[in-house]
Scaffold this motif. Structure first.
Motif, PDB file in Angstrom:
ATOM      1  N   VAL A   1       1.173  -7.526  11.342  1.00  0.00           N
ATOM      2  CA  VAL A   1       0.914  -6.266  12.040  1.00  0.00           C
ATOM      3  C   VAL A   1      -0.158  -5.461  11.311  1.00  0.00           C
ATOM      4  CG1 VAL A   1       1.911  -4.087  12.820  1.00  0.00           C
ATOM      5  CG2 VAL A   1       3.223  -6.195  13.054  1.00  0.00           C
ATOM      6  N   GLY A   2      -0.113  -5.487   9.977  1.00  0.00           N
ATOM      7  CA  GLY A   2      -1.118  -4.782   9.213  1.00  0.00           C
ATOM      8  C   GLY A   2      -2.518  -5.335   9.438  1.00  0.00           C
ATOM      9  N   ALA A   3      -2.632  -6.656   9.486  1.00  0.00           N
ATOM     10  CA  ALA A   3      -3.932  -7.288   9.755  1.00  0.00           C
ATOM     11  C   ALA A   3      -4.427  -6.923  11.147  1.00  0.00           C
ATOM     12  CB  ALA A   3      -3.809  -8.802   9.602  1.00  0.00           C
ATOM     13  N   LEU A   4      -3.499  -6.888  12.098  1.00  0.00           N
ATOM     14  CA  LEU A   4      -3.845  -6.514  13.471  1.00  0.00           C
ATOM     15  C   LEU A   4      -4.362  -5.075  13.529  1.00  0.00           C
ATOM     16  CD1 LEU A   4      -3.694  -7.169  16.552  1.00  0.00           C
ATOM     17  CD2 LEU A   4      -1.345  -6.338  16.479  1.00  0.00           C
TER      18      LEU A   4
ATOM     19  N   PHE B   1      -1.589   2.429  10.125  1.00  0.00           N
ATOM     20  CA  PHE B   1      -0.344   1.658  10.110  1.00  0.00           C
ATOM     21  C   PHE B   1       0.689   2.411   9.283  1.00  0.00           C
ATOM     22  CE2 PHE B   1       1.694  -2.625   8.712  1.00  0.00           C
ATOM     23  CZ  PHE B   1       2.689  -2.475   9.671  1.00  0.00           C
ATOM     24  N   CYS B   2       1.763   2.864   9.944  1.00  0.00           N
ATOM     25  CA  CYS B   2       2.809   3.666   9.308  1.00  0.00           C
ATOM     26  C   CYS B   2       4.140   2.918   9.382  1.00  0.00           C
ATOM     27  CB  CYS B   2       2.922   5.018  10.003  1.00  0.00           C
ATOM     28  SG  CYS B   2       4.151   6.129   9.280  1.00  0.00           S
ATOM     29  N   VAL B   3       4.851   2.850   8.252  1.00  0.00           N
ATOM     30  CA  VAL B   3       6.070   2.056   8.156  1.00  0.00           C
ATOM     31  C   VAL B   3       7.246   2.894   7.683  1.00  0.00           C
ATOM     32  CG1 VAL B   3       7.169   0.094   6.991  1.00  0.00           C
ATOM     33  CG2 VAL B   3       4.789  -0.077   7.730  1.00  0.00           C
ATOM     34  N   ASP B   4       8.345   2.802   8.421  1.00  0.00           N
ATOM     35  CA  ASP B   4       9.648   3.284   7.945  1.00  0.00           C
ATOM     36  C   ASP B   4      10.224   2.149   7.107  1.00  0.00           C
ATOM     37  OD1 ASP B   4      12.372   3.724   7.618  1.00  0.00           O
ATOM     38  OD2 ASP B   4      12.685   4.524   9.616  1.00  0.00           O
TER      39      ASP B   4
ATOM     40  N   VAL C   1       2.548  -3.004  -0.169  1.00  0.00           N
ATOM     41  CA  VAL C   1       1.799  -2.183   0.777  1.00  0.00           C
ATOM     42  C   VAL C   1       0.326  -2.571   0.838  1.00  0.00           C
ATOM     43  CG1 VAL C   1       3.350  -0.202   0.677  1.00  0.00           C
ATOM     44  CG2 VAL C   1       1.495  -0.393  -1.001  1.00  0.00           C
ATOM     45  N   LYS C   2      -0.208  -3.102  -0.242  1.00  0.00           N
ATOM     46  CA  LYS C   2      -1.614  -3.501  -0.250  1.00  0.00           C
ATOM     47  C   LYS C   2      -1.797  -4.801   0.535  1.00  0.00           C
ATOM     48  CE  LYS C   2      -2.607  -0.020  -2.857  1.00  0.00           C
ATOM     49  NZ  LYS C   2      -3.254   1.171  -2.292  1.00  0.00           N
ATOM     50  N   LYS C   3      -0.947  -5.760   0.285  1.00  0.00           N
ATOM     51  CA  LYS C   3      -1.035  -7.040   0.993  1.00  0.00           C
ATOM     52  C   LYS C   3      -0.840  -6.851   2.489  1.00  0.00           C
ATOM     53  CE  LYS C   3       1.067 -11.678   0.872  1.00  0.00           C
ATOM     54  NZ  LYS C   3       1.945 -11.682   2.062  1.00  0.00           N
ATOM     55  N   SER C   4       0.060  -5.926   2.854  1.00  0.00           N
ATOM     56  CA  SER C   4       0.359  -5.701   4.262  1.00  0.00           C
ATOM     57  C   SER C   4      -0.561  -4.671   4.911  1.00  0.00           C
ATOM     58  CB  SER C   4       1.818  -5.247   4.421  1.00  0.00           C
ATOM     59  OG  SER C   4       2.719  -6.236   3.984  1.00  0.00           O
ATOM     60  N   ARG C   5      -1.503  -4.128   4.146  1.00  0.00           N
ATOM     61  CA  ARG C   5      -2.497  -3.186   4.676  1.00  0.00           C
ATOM     62  C   ARG C   5      -1.837  -1.945   5.294  1.00  0.00           C
ATOM     63  NH1 ARG C   5      -4.054  -8.430   5.808  1.00  0.00           N
ATOM     64  NH2 ARG C   5      -6.177  -9.050   5.240  1.00  0.00           N
ATOM     65  N   ILE C   6      -0.792  -1.472   4.632  1.00  0.00           N
ATOM     66  CA  ILE C   6      -0.053  -0.308   5.112  1.00  0.00           C
ATOM     67  C   ILE C   6      -0.740   0.969   4.641  1.00  0.00           C
ATOM     68  CG2 ILE C   6       2.149   0.922   4.931  1.00  0.00           C
ATOM     69  CD1 ILE C   6       3.471  -1.864   4.543  1.00  0.00           C
TER      70      ILE C   6
END
Length: 378
Positions: free
Chosen positions: A171-174, A182-185, A197-202
């Motif tokens: 989802v982060g790459a998308l 990109f915001c994550v709970d 968070v860096k790998k997932s681009r959050i």
């Protein structure tokens, strides 16, 4: 780690009283966390403000522990009261324009990750629904929901009711390709499974400490990626938000460049001290070891419950720390109440029994849960 996972059980006296399988709800905290709070309280009781500099230094150490847990930098971490607080700071702090869209699975998400976005209606922001026929947010569903007006995608790392784990990397790459935030709970993953968070681009992640982190309610942290920090306007400001915070002899209103600008006033020392002890414990055990242990326990539960004819989910490839099931007779609420009466800590969410063990739970406790379900069925 050389110490056995079972050896940590003495830090959690509640385990002598209950079969505790509700870490996705409210976790017990440890004797270490209680002692950390007690130590600070004793300090202020006996010495007043004498050691304030030490308190502040400790808070910065805790900030570093939080950053390390999710592969962030300390300057990207702000202490918040809870997950809702952190998500609200994001929702209210961005420079929305009429016509902007937030993409979120409002029919599935916990309200903390829905209401802040709906509250933007009077600013002309629209919430666009992510379809979730499988009980979770998939990258394909996110892609289908995106439009040229999408400004932000908001998801839970793990869905509270179904236990479905979101593929944050995908989802982060998308989001990166689409040029959206990109915001994550993160409350159902931080402390349970590895989070990067860096790998997932959050860009933003908020999490309270009273679940998988084994802290207490009323304290958590918000991550804000340093490249978007300048775009996030503090909803509230105070003396601590500024670059010359401890100089009370002049007014010099210059906001800090880091996430500390979101902390407007005096620190919640009791909560931060508890959080620090909780994070130290997680780092000591190791998140990889924690995740592996939980995965083994959930696999054991799945095997036993399926053997009783229960409908069990989510599938292992979409699982983090939660397993839900429905007994063959379909009476989840009645079963949940019956188990609670036998000192089993669990939850019933959206018509299914929800189980969520942590690293110190024992394989024999999983067998006990299965046997209790068998007994209830008669």
């Amino acid at each position: 780690m050389t110490r056995s996972l079972e050896s940590y059980r003495d830090l959690f006296p509640v385990l002598k009283e209950q079969l505790y399988l509700n870490h996705a709800g409210v976790a017990p905290t440890s004797l270490r966390a209680a002692e950390a709070v007690r130590g600070w309280m004793e300090d202020i009781v006996h010495h007043g403000i004498k050691h304030e500099r030490g308190w502040e230094a400790h808070c910065e150490r805790v900030r570093g522990l939080a950053a390390r847990l999710i592969n962030a930098e300390p300057g990207e971490i702000a202490f918040v009261r809870n997950t809702s607080h952190g998500l609200g700071l994001v929702a209210e702090g961005l420079d929305w324009t009429p016509g902007d869209e937030v993409v979120v699975a409002s029919s599935l998400e916990y309200p903390s990750n829905v209401y802040p976005w709906l509250h933007l209606k009077d600013r002309g922001v629209t919430v666009r629904e992510i379809q979730t026929p499988e009980g979770g947010v998939t990258p394909e569903a996110v892609a289908a929901a995106l439009t040229p007006s999408t400004r932000l995608v908001a998801v839970s790392s793990v869905q509270f009711a179904t236990g479905y784990r979101t593929d944050l990397d995908a989802v982060g790459a998308l989001c990166e390709r689409a040029g959206v935030l990109f915001c994550v709970d993160g409350i159902q993953s931080v402390g349970c499974i590895p989070v990067d968070v860096k790998k997932s681009r959050i860009h933003f992640l908020s999490a309270d400490s009273h679940k998988w982190m084994l802290g207490i309610a009323g304290i958590g942290f918000l991550y804000v990626a340093k490249d978007v920090l300048p775009r996030l306007r503090p909803v509230l400001v105070g003396w601590r938000s500024t670059t010359d915070a401890w100089n009370f002899n002049r007014s010099h209103f210059e906001l800090r460049p880091d996430a500390g600008k979101l902390e407007e006033g005096s620190a919640a020392y009791t909560g931060i001290y508890a959080l620090g002890a909780a994070l130290e414990l997680l780092h000591e055990v190791g998140v990889d070891a924690i995740s592996a242990r939980i995965r083994e326990l959930l696999g054991q539960l799945e095997t036993g419950l399926r053997g009783l004819g229960c409908d069990v989910g989510p599938a292992p490839e979409h699982r983090a720390g939660i397993l839900t099931f429905l007994p063959p007779e379909g009476e989840a609420r009645a079963l949940g109440a019956w188990l609670a009466g036998r000192e089993v800590a669990l939850s019933v969410r959206r018509g299914r029994v929800r189980l969520s063990p942590h690293f110190y739970n024992l394989p024999e406790e999983m067998d006990r849960l299965v046997e209790l379900v068998r007994t209830h069925r008669g």
